[in-house]
Enzyme design. Structure first.
Site, mmCIF file in Angstrom:
data_model
loop_
_atom_site.group_PDB
_atom_site.id
_atom_site.type_symbol
_atom_site.label_atom_id
_atom_site.label_comp_id
_atom_site.label_asym_id
_atom_site.label_seq_id
_atom_site.Cartn_x
_atom_site.Cartn_y
_atom_site.Cartn_z
ATOM 1 N N PRO A 72 0.804 -1.759 -0.134
ATOM 2 C CA PRO A 72 0.218 0.048 0.260
ATOM 3 C C PRO A 72 1.117 1.018 0.141
ATOM 4 O O PRO A 72 2.521 1.778 -0.352
ATOM 5 C CB PRO A 72 -0.331 -0.262 1.083
ATOM 6 C CG PRO A 72 0.398 -0.860 2.195
ATOM 7 C CD PRO A 72 0.706 -1.366 1.260
ATOM 8 N N LEU A 113 2.838 16.447 13.193
ATOM 9 C CA LEU A 113 3.189 17.769 13.900
ATOM 10 C C LEU A 113 4.831 17.614 13.609
ATOM 11 O O LEU A 113 5.556 16.558 14.079
ATOM 12 C CB LEU A 113 3.005 18.251 15.163
ATOM 13 C CG LEU A 113 1.909 19.603 15.469
ATOM 14 C CD1 LEU A 113 1.966 19.470 17.183
ATOM 15 C CD2 LEU A 113 2.126 20.463 15.083
ATOM 16 N N GLY A 135 9.245 18.359 14.585
ATOM 17 C CA GLY A 135 9.720 17.844 15.159
ATOM 18 C C GLY A 135 10.076 16.914 15.544
ATOM 19 O O GLY A 135 11.084 16.871 15.844
#
Lengths: 64, 64, 64, 64, 64, 64
Positions: free
Chosen positions: B2, B9, B11
């Site tokens: 797949p 986020l 970081g």
């Protein structure tokens, strides 16, 4: 219509992207019989550190 | 196959992403019975100014 | 966080998807140090007539 | 739920994005009858060199 | 511009989606100062068997 | 590489999609200088009830 997104490893030049936009727009016009102003194309640049395959990030493959 | 997209986020370190690629690829191999070279993984980093929840952007929450 | 999308050819069983959700959630928890209730997973089933590779749709390859 | 992605040409200010998050969250609450903490919003900034329409990249249109 | 994608669990009525389109378009017009005919909205319905959270598919949670 | 997603209103025939896959793959090969087996194309059919523009769903426009 249609809306086309092209995800590709970063490094393509503006000229290459421009050329692809022209060719893909022509391709859609011929196959789907739509006007050029209905064809929207978005590029998404992938960084080598954000692309993994075969269980390894591209950035680590390049280091080797 | 797949094709997996991970939106997170910003970081995360390269090591963290690398580790996740290894673990997720192994997970897919076991559950879907496919070879590792069929597993594609893309990361999309989110900036705090581009992520909203509960009616507020993350960047403004952090300021408080 | 994170938000994970898994695009795969249709045909996976509910049990296979369930198993992958469990394994991928565990993988994210370990690599990104987040709680399980922060991990969102979306599946997108691809029909053979909607997936092209090497210049040919999967549906036409299967006919051959 | 729901998960909303807003793709827009770069240049919007943090205040504009913040305002849109507030308005769109309110809109979803009213139409779909869900709590604000179930509404997730993601922005994706498009560079003019990554957006094509009418067979031409936006960046080249701006040059003219 | 912009292009907005709303991913939501299936079951919303055509009237609910229509209402949200109207409200979100108005929200974008106010916050981003664009005309309504520049606002494109796409819905993606999620089946309970294609949505996982907290390590479990929604479809299995509903069974319990 | 690249990975291309084509979002289009439902109704295109398998032959039309097949033709577009061939043309787009050729376009990418020429502009990006990659082999055909590196070009992945995904179609996403949009229902008229899932596509809004100018503040109205396509399905309601068709009724008029």
């Amino acid at each position: 219509m249609p809306f086309i997104t092209v995800k590709v490893l970063e490094g393509k030049t503006p000229e290459q992207k421009r050329e692809l936009v022209q060719r893909m727009t022509a391709a859609v016009q011929e196959s789907f019989d739509v006007d050029a102003d209905k064809v929207f194309i978005f590029f998404e640049d992938l960084k080598p550190g954000d692309y993994g395959k075969q269980g390894e990030l591209q950035s680590f493959k390049e280091e080797k």
